[in-house]
Design a protein around this motif. Structure first.
Motif, short mmCIF file in Angstrom:
data_model
loop_
_atom_site.label_atom_id
_atom_site.label_comp_id
_atom_site.label_asym_id
_atom_site.label_seq_id
_atom_site.Cartn_x
_atom_site.Cartn_y
_atom_site.Cartn_z
N CYS A 14 27.56 -32.43 8.14
CA CYS A 14 27.49 -31.66 6.99
C CYS A 14 28.64 -30.62 6.82
O CYS A 14 28.35 -29.69 5.79
CB CYS A 14 26.26 -30.85 7.43
SG CYS A 14 24.79 -31.81 7.83
N SER A 16 31.30 -31.17 4.65
CA SER A 16 31.82 -30.59 3.59
C SER A 16 30.96 -29.88 2.52
O SER A 16 31.40 -29.12 2.14
CB SER A 16 31.81 -32.15 2.68
OG SER A 16 30.50 -32.77 2.60
N ILE A 17 29.64 -30.02 2.89
CA ILE A 17 28.61 -29.04 2.12
C ILE A 17 28.83 -27.67 2.67
O ILE A 17 28.91 -26.83 1.82
CB ILE A 17 27.27 -29.49 2.47
CG1 ILE A 17 27.05 -31.02 1.99
CG2 ILE A 17 26.20 -28.53 1.80
CD1 ILE A 17 25.72 -31.41 2.35
N LYS A 20 31.86 -26.11 0.90
CA LYS A 20 31.65 -25.73 -0.56
C LYS A 20 30.90 -24.31 -0.43
O LYS A 20 30.97 -23.70 -1.42
CB LYS A 20 31.07 -26.97 -1.17
CG LYS A 20 31.69 -28.23 -1.37
CD LYS A 20 30.94 -29.30 -2.05
CE LYS A 20 31.91 -30.44 -1.90
NZ LYS A 20 30.92 -31.69 -2.48
N TYR A 21 29.93 -24.30 0.46
CA TYR A 21 29.09 -23.14 0.29
C TYR A 21 29.91 -21.84 0.58
O TYR A 21 29.84 -21.04 0.23
CB TYR A 21 27.83 -23.16 1.44
CG TYR A 21 27.19 -22.18 1.66
CD1 TYR A 21 26.21 -21.57 0.79
CD2 TYR A 21 27.68 -21.35 2.87
CE1 TYR A 21 25.66 -20.31 0.91
CE2 TYR A 21 26.75 -20.14 3.13
CZ TYR A 21 25.87 -19.65 2.02
OH TYR A 21 25.11 -18.41 2.36
N LEU A 39 23.75 -24.63 -2.81
CA LEU A 39 24.57 -25.26 -1.72
C LEU A 39 24.07 -24.97 -0.16
O LEU A 39 24.00 -25.79 0.78
CB LEU A 39 26.06 -24.83 -1.74
CG LEU A 39 26.85 -25.36 -3.01
CD1 LEU A 39 28.14 -24.67 -3.04
CD2 LEU A 39 27.21 -26.92 -2.65
N ALA A 42 21.17 -27.38 0.36
CA ALA A 42 21.84 -28.68 0.48
C ALA A 42 22.22 -28.80 2.10
O ALA A 42 22.05 -30.01 2.62
CB ALA A 42 22.86 -29.19 -0.17
N TYR A 43 22.79 -27.74 2.40
CA TYR A 43 23.41 -27.78 3.85
C TYR A 43 22.31 -27.82 4.98
O TYR A 43 22.40 -28.58 5.81
CB TYR A 43 24.25 -26.62 3.99
CG TYR A 43 24.55 -26.46 5.75
CD1 TYR A 43 25.49 -27.05 5.95
CD2 TYR A 43 24.21 -25.23 6.47
CE1 TYR A 43 26.09 -27.08 7.26
CE2 TYR A 43 24.80 -25.04 7.78
CZ TYR A 43 25.56 -26.04 8.13
OH TYR A 43 26.06 -26.05 9.41
N CYS A 46 20.87 -31.17 4.74
CA CYS A 46 21.93 -32.21 5.64
C CYS A 46 21.60 -32.06 7.18
O CYS A 46 21.45 -32.94 7.81
CB CYS A 46 23.14 -31.79 5.24
SG CYS A 46 24.32 -32.79 6.13
#
Length: 66
Positions: A14, A16-17, A20-21, A39, A42-43, A46
């Motif tokens: 996880c 990459s997420i 980005k967050y 984000l 999404a994290y 994941c």
């Protein structure tokens, strides 16, 4: 923590997420921007999908129903 301890993401499933967050939070100076909230969601999704945290309702995690 209130929900107990949880495994670290040693395999970076996880990561990459998460990156980005964190970038989003920095660029929005810590504000609760919808892009950053998505984000974050999404994290957490994941982490749940990869058994890095117990599955839970997003409502219980601080997200209103979509």
């Amino acid at each position: 923590p209130e929900r107990g301890s949880f495994p670290l993401d040693h395999d970076g499933e996880c990561k990459s997420i998460m990156v980005k967050y964190l970038s989003c939070i920095r660029s929005h100076r810590g504000s609760n921007d919808p892009e950053c909230r998505n984000l974050s969601k999404a994290y957490l999704s994941c982490r749940m999908d990869h058994n890095l945290m117990a599955p839970d309702s997003f409502k219980n995690l601080g997200f209103a129903d979509d």
